[in-house]
Design a protein around this motif. Structure first.
Motif, PDB file in Angstrom:
ATOM      1  N   THR A 126       0.759  -1.029  -0.005  1.00  0.00           N
ATOM      2  CA  THR A 126      -0.058   0.177   0.107  1.00  0.00           C
ATOM      3  C   THR A 126       0.640   1.319   0.052  1.00  0.00           C
ATOM      4  O   THR A 126       0.559   2.092  -0.766  1.00  0.00           O
ATOM      5  N   ALA A 127       1.985   1.347   0.680  1.00  0.00           N
ATOM      6  CA  ALA A 127       2.820   2.448   0.803  1.00  0.00           C
ATOM      7  C   ALA A 127       3.477   2.664  -0.427  1.00  0.00           C
ATOM      8  O   ALA A 127       3.740   3.747  -0.921  1.00  0.00           O
TER       9      ALA A 127
ATOM     10  N   THR B  36       2.578   1.537  -3.451  1.00  0.00           N
ATOM     11  CA  THR B  36       1.627   1.888  -4.516  1.00  0.00           C
ATOM     12  C   THR B  36       1.280   3.479  -4.258  1.00  0.00           C
ATOM     13  O   THR B  36       1.229   4.220  -5.316  1.00  0.00           O
ATOM     14  N   ALA B  37       1.030   4.123  -2.894  1.00  0.00           N
ATOM     15  CA  ALA B  37       0.830   5.495  -2.846  1.00  0.00           C
ATOM     16  C   ALA B  37       2.086   6.316  -2.913  1.00  0.00           C
ATOM     17  O   ALA B  37       1.744   7.451  -3.755  1.00  0.00           O
ATOM     18  N   SER B  38       3.076   5.656  -2.996  1.00  0.00           N
ATOM     19  CA  SER B  38       4.173   6.490  -3.425  1.00  0.00           C
ATOM     20  C   SER B  38       4.542   6.733  -5.049  1.00  0.00           C
ATOM     21  O   SER B  38       4.672   7.519  -5.365  1.00  0.00           O
TER      22      SER B  38
ATOM     23  N   GLU C 140       2.137   6.440  -6.961  1.00  0.00           N
ATOM     24  CA  GLU C 140       1.076   7.268  -7.693  1.00  0.00           C
ATOM     25  C   GLU C 140       1.327   8.625  -7.412  1.00  0.00           C
ATOM     26  O   GLU C 140       1.085   9.610  -8.269  1.00  0.00           O
ATOM     27  N   SER C 141       1.967   9.003  -6.172  1.00  0.00           N
ATOM     28  CA  SER C 141       2.331  10.302  -5.739  1.00  0.00           C
ATOM     29  C   SER C 141       3.400  11.026  -6.775  1.00  0.00           C
ATOM     30  O   SER C 141       3.318  12.089  -7.283  1.00  0.00           O
TER      31      SER C 141
ATOM     32  N   LYS D 295       1.915  11.681 -10.023  1.00  0.00           N
ATOM     33  CA  LYS D 295       1.240  12.850 -10.166  1.00  0.00           C
ATOM     34  C   LYS D 295       2.169  14.042 -10.234  1.00  0.00           C
ATOM     35  O   LYS D 295       1.871  14.929 -10.522  1.00  0.00           O
TER      36      LYS D 295
END
Length: 121
Positions: free
Chosen positions: A18-19, A21-23, A25-26, A29
């Motif tokens: 999860t971490a 994936t979030a990283s 995506e960030s 962006k």
């Protein structure tokens, strides 16, 4: 405790996933934002270069027009000088012809006088 270790590992892997994936995506962006910002900067630079090129062309066109006007004035001035020279040459020709005519008339008069004197004698 045997059951706790696999659950702990599963939760740790899920949290890590999860971490991560979030990283990612960030980062995407941020890259997109940076890419748009860079694109915007490139567009601004292109626009400035385009405007500078247009101004340069306008100045060159203006200089070309001034040169053409100057050349036309020079040609007109040269034409006027040539016309003046032609005029003065024509005047000289007329003066020369007038002198020749007067000389011929004087010769004719002398010939007439000589003929009259010869007839009288």
């Amino acid at each position: 405790m045997r059951v706790g270790v696999p659950i702990f590992l599963f939760l740790a892997a899920a949290g890590f996933h999860t971490a991560l994936t979030a990283s990612l995506e960030s980062a995407e962006k941020e890259d997109t934002f940076v890419g748009l910002e860079q694109l915007s900067d490139l567009q601004k630079r292109d626009q400035e270069e385009f405007e500078a090129a247009q101004m340069s062309e306008a100045v060159q066109d203006e200089n070309t027009e001034e040169e053409n006007d100057t050349q036309e004035e020079d040609m007109n001035r040269d034409g006027n000088v040539e016309a003046d020279q032609h005029e003065s040459e024509s005047d000289e020709d007329v003066d020369g012809m007038r002198q020749k005519r007067e000389h011929l008339e004087a010769n004719v008069e002398e010939a007439d006088e000589t003929t009259n004197l010869a007839e009288v004698e």
